[in-house]
Write an enzyme that holds these catalytic residues in place. Structure first.
Site, PDB file in Angstrom:
ATOM      1  N   LYS A   1      -0.452   6.007 -23.475  1.00 48.07           N
ATOM      2  CA  LYS A   1       0.520   6.989 -23.005  1.00 48.07           C
ATOM      3  C   LYS A   1       1.736   7.133 -23.931  1.00 48.07           C
ATOM      4  O   LYS A   1       2.413   8.147 -23.909  1.00 48.07           O
ATOM      5  CB  LYS A   1       0.991   6.640 -21.592  1.00 48.07           C
ATOM      6  CG  LYS A   1      -0.091   6.757 -20.528  1.00 48.07           C
ATOM      7  CD  LYS A   1      -0.088   8.098 -19.897  1.00 48.07           C
ATOM      8  CE  LYS A   1      -0.958   8.300 -18.673  1.00 48.07           C
ATOM      9  NZ  LYS A   1      -1.893   7.298 -18.257  1.00 48.07           N
TER      10      LYS A   1
ATOM     11  N   SER B   1       2.289   7.160 -12.236  1.00 48.05           N
ATOM     12  CA  SER B   1       1.873   5.946 -11.551  1.00 48.05           C
ATOM     13  C   SER B   1       2.109   4.739 -12.438  1.00 48.05           C
ATOM     14  O   SER B   1       1.637   3.660 -12.162  1.00 48.05           O
ATOM     15  CB  SER B   1       0.402   6.038 -11.159  1.00 48.05           C
ATOM     16  OG  SER B   1      -0.383   6.159 -12.320  1.00 48.05           O
TER      17      SER B   1
ATOM     18  N   GLU C   1     -14.609   8.138 -14.293  1.00 50.03           N
ATOM     19  CA  GLU C   1     -13.672   8.032 -13.175  1.00 50.03           C
ATOM     20  C   GLU C   1     -14.092   6.921 -12.226  1.00 50.03           C
ATOM     21  O   GLU C   1     -15.266   6.556 -12.170  1.00 50.03           O
ATOM     22  CB  GLU C   1     -13.767   9.302 -12.315  1.00 50.03           C
ATOM     23  CG  GLU C   1     -13.116  10.504 -12.866  1.00 50.03           C
ATOM     24  CD  GLU C   1     -13.285  11.663 -11.911  1.00 50.03           C
ATOM     25  OE1 GLU C   1     -12.297  12.332 -11.658  1.00 50.03           O
ATOM     26  OE2 GLU C   1     -14.411  11.893 -11.402  1.00 50.03           O
TER      27      GLU C   1
ATOM     28  N   GLY D   1     -12.695   8.214  -6.439  1.00 53.29           N
ATOM     29  CA  GLY D   1     -11.895   9.408  -6.728  1.00 53.29           C
ATOM     30  C   GLY D   1     -12.572  10.268  -7.767  1.00 53.29           C
ATOM     31  O   GLY D   1     -12.101  10.418  -8.877  1.00 53.29           O
TER      32      GLY D   1
ATOM     33  N   ASP E   1     -12.932  13.440  -8.233  1.00 46.05           N
ATOM     34  CA  ASP E   1     -12.553  14.863  -8.250  1.00 46.05           C
ATOM     35  C   ASP E   1     -12.886  15.521  -9.582  1.00 46.05           C
ATOM     36  O   ASP E   1     -13.260  16.691  -9.631  1.00 46.05           O
ATOM     37  CB  ASP E   1     -11.062  15.022  -7.958  1.00 46.05           C
ATOM     38  CG  ASP E   1     -10.212  14.314  -8.998  1.00 46.05           C
ATOM     39  OD1 ASP E   1     -10.197  13.070  -8.979  1.00 46.05           O
ATOM     40  OD2 ASP E   1      -9.602  14.989  -9.842  1.00 46.05           O
TER      41      ASP E   1
ATOM     42  N   SER F   1      -8.105   2.006 -22.486  1.00 45.19           N
ATOM     43  CA  SER F   1      -6.891   2.835 -22.398  1.00 45.19           C
ATOM     44  C   SER F   1      -5.607   2.054 -22.197  1.00 45.19           C
ATOM     45  O   SER F   1      -4.536   2.538 -22.567  1.00 45.19           O
ATOM     46  CB  SER F   1      -7.061   3.868 -21.298  1.00 45.19           C
ATOM     47  OG  SER F   1      -7.352   3.233 -20.066  1.00 45.19           O
TER      48      SER F   1
HETATM   49  C1  LIG Z   1      -2.988   7.385 -17.490  1.00 48.09           C
HETATM   50  C2  LIG Z   1      -4.064   6.436 -17.727  1.00 48.09           C
HETATM   51  C3  LIG Z   1      -5.412   6.844 -17.705  1.00 48.09           C
HETATM   52  C4  LIG Z   1      -5.827   8.256 -17.360  1.00 48.09           C
HETATM   53  O1  LIG Z   1      -5.303   9.180 -18.288  1.00 48.09           O
HETATM   54  P1  LIG Z   1      -5.251  10.733 -17.960  1.00 48.09           P
HETATM   55  O2  LIG Z   1      -4.643  11.352 -19.160  1.00 48.09           O
HETATM   56  O3  LIG Z   1      -4.401  10.906 -16.723  1.00 48.09           O
HETATM   57  O4  LIG Z   1      -6.632  11.161 -17.693  1.00 48.09           O
HETATM   58  C5  LIG Z   1      -6.379   5.913 -18.012  1.00 48.09           C
HETATM   59  N1  LIG Z   1      -6.060   4.634 -18.287  1.00 48.09           N
HETATM   60  C6  LIG Z   1      -4.781   4.196 -18.321  1.00 48.09           C
HETATM   61  C7  LIG Z   1      -4.518   2.771 -18.658  1.00 48.09           C
HETATM   62  C8  LIG Z   1      -3.741   5.081 -18.037  1.00 48.09           C
HETATM   63  O5  LIG Z   1      -2.480   4.645 -18.073  1.00 48.09           O
END
Ligand SMILES: *Cc1c(COP(=O)(O)O)cnc(C)c1O
Length: 323
Positions: free
Chosen positions: A54, A79, A205, A209, A211, A305
Site C-alpha cells: 500500500k 482497514s 479472495e 467475501g 463479491d 501483499s
Molecule cells: C489492501 C490489501 C489487499 C487488497 O488490496 P486491494 O487493492 O484492496 O485489492 C491485500 N493484501 C493486503 C495485505 C492489503 O493490505
C-alpha cells in the site's frame, strides 16, 4: 471525471516512488517447487516499507498533490494498511494526514498509523459508512480524499510491484494476486498485460467475501455485507468503478480460498521461508497451492501483499489449527 490508468501511469509511478519505496526481494522455495512440480516466484511486499504494498499507491498519489493540497492535507478511510501507507507517505512529504479506521482493526495497525503521525478517527465497521465520514471530513476541512483502491494514482502505484517482478524474473505462465477492492489486482493487470501478455492472471479472495468473483462472472459490480474472514485486508464490500473495468478486461479469473487454507500458508511461510505474512497476504499462495497439478511445469508468480499481523494473533491462529 477520473479516467482509467494505463501501463504508462504504472511506469510514471515507478519513477516517482524510486528511492522512497523498497524494491522488495523475490523469494523462492525448493520445498514448494517440489510440492507443486512448478517454479514459484514470491514477490515479498510483506518486506515493503510499513509492511505492505500500500505504500506504493499512497506515495504515488500524494506525490502528485499541488501546493494547496499539500498545505490542507489528505484524508482517507482504510482497514489498516492503506492508512499506514498514507500516514507514512504524508509524513515523508510533509503533508498533514487524517485517517478514518475501524475500531476493531488490529491494534498494531492503529498504533503504527498514529506512530507515523496520522490523526486517527475510529468508526464501527458493522454500522457506520466510512466513505461518508471521509467525504464529510474532506469537505469540512478542504482535505483531499485518497481512497484505498478506487483511484487511478493508487492503482498505478500498486502496479509497480508486478512490474518489478516481471522485470526481475521474466515472463510467467500464471500469476496469483490478492484481491480486496482491486487496487492491487488492477495495477498488476496493467503491468502483466504489458510485460507478459500471455500470462494467466488470477485474483484471489476469501471464500466468505467473494463479491469480486460474483462481479467478474456476472459483469456488474456486486455489493455484499462486510464478510467475516481472518483476511482483514480483503473485507471489502465491493470492487471499484475504476478497478472493476480493468479487472474484467485483463484478468483471467477470480478464485477463492478458505480461512483454514490461509492459516496453513501462514504456517508454511513462517516455518519454511522464515517470513511473517498476514492472513490477507496469503491469498495468492493459497490459491496456487490449491491448483496443484494444473500448475505442473509452469513458472508461477505469487504476490505476497503484506506482513502486518499482531504477533499474538498470529500465534493464536496457528495454534488453533495445529496439526
Ligand atoms: C489492501 C490489501 C489487499 C487488497 O488490496 P486491494 O487493492 O484492496 O485489492 C491485500 N493484501 C493486503 C495485505 C492489503 O493490505
Amino acid at each position: 471525471m477520473l479516467t482509467l490508468p494505463t501501463y504508462d501511469d504504472v511506469c510514471a509511478a515507478a519513477q516517482r516512488i524510486q528511492g522512497h519505496a523498497h524494491r522488495t526481494p523475490v523469494m523462492t522455495s525448493r520445498t514448494i517447487n517440489q510440492e507443486l512440480g512448478a517454479q514459484l516466484f514470491f514477490k515479498c511486499e510483506n518486506l515493503q516499507r510499513m509492511g505492505a504494498f500500500k505504500f506504493r499507491g499512497a506515495f504515488n498519489a500524494l506525490s502528485r498533490f499541488d501546493a494547496r493540497q499539500r498545505r490542507a492535507g489528505v484524508v482517507t478511510f482504510s482497514s489498516g494498511n492503506h492508512a499506514q501507507g498514507i500516514a507514512l507517505s504524508a509524513s515523508l512529504l510533509g503533508i498533514p494526514a487524517t485517517i478514518v479506521m475501524p475500531q476493531d482493526a488490529p491494534a498494531s495497525k492503529i498504533a503504527a498509523t498514529r506512530g507515523y503521525g496520522g490523526n486517527v478517527v475510529l468508526y464501527d465497521r458493522y454500522k457506520d459508512d466510512r466513505e461518508q465520514i471521509g467525504r464529510d471530513l474532506a469537505q469540512k476541512h478542504g482535505l483531499t480524499l485518497i481512497p484505498p483502491y478506487d483511484h487511478p494514482d493508487v492503482m498505478a502505484g500498486q502496479g509497480t510491484a508486478a512490474k518489478e517482478l516481471f522485470e526481475e524474473v521474466g515472463p510467467l505462465d500464471a500469476f496469483f494476486v490478492c484481491l480486496g477492492g482491486g487496487g492491487l489486482l488492477s495495477g498488476s493487470a496493467l503491468a502483466t498485460r504489458a510485460l507478459a501478455p500471455h500470462c494467466k492472471l488470477y485474483g484471489v479472495e476469501p471464500e466468505a467475501g467473494n463479491d469480486g468473483q460474483q462481479s467478474f462472472r456476472s459483469g456488474a459490480i456486486v455489493h455484499i455485507e462486510t464478510p467475516k474472514t481472518i483476511a482483514d485486508g480483503a473485507q471489502t464490500q465491493h470492487l471499484g468503478n475504476l478497478t472493476f473495468p480493468i479487472i474484467r478486461r485483463d484478468v483471467d479469473d477470480i478464485l477463492t480460498v478458505t480461512d483454514a487454507q490461509l492459516v496453513e500458508c501462514m504456517r508454511f511461510f513462517a516455518e519454511r521461508m522464515k517470513i511473517v505474512v498476514e492472513p490477507t497476504g496469503c491469498l495468492g499462495f493459497a490459491a496456487a497451492r490449491n491448483m496443484k497439478t494444473d500448475l505442473r511445469g509452469q513458472r508461477v508468480g505469487v504476490l505476497i501483499s503484506g506482513g502486518n499481523v499482531d504477533l499474538d494473533r498470529f500465534c493464536a491462529l496457528l495454534s488453533a489449527s495445529a496439526p
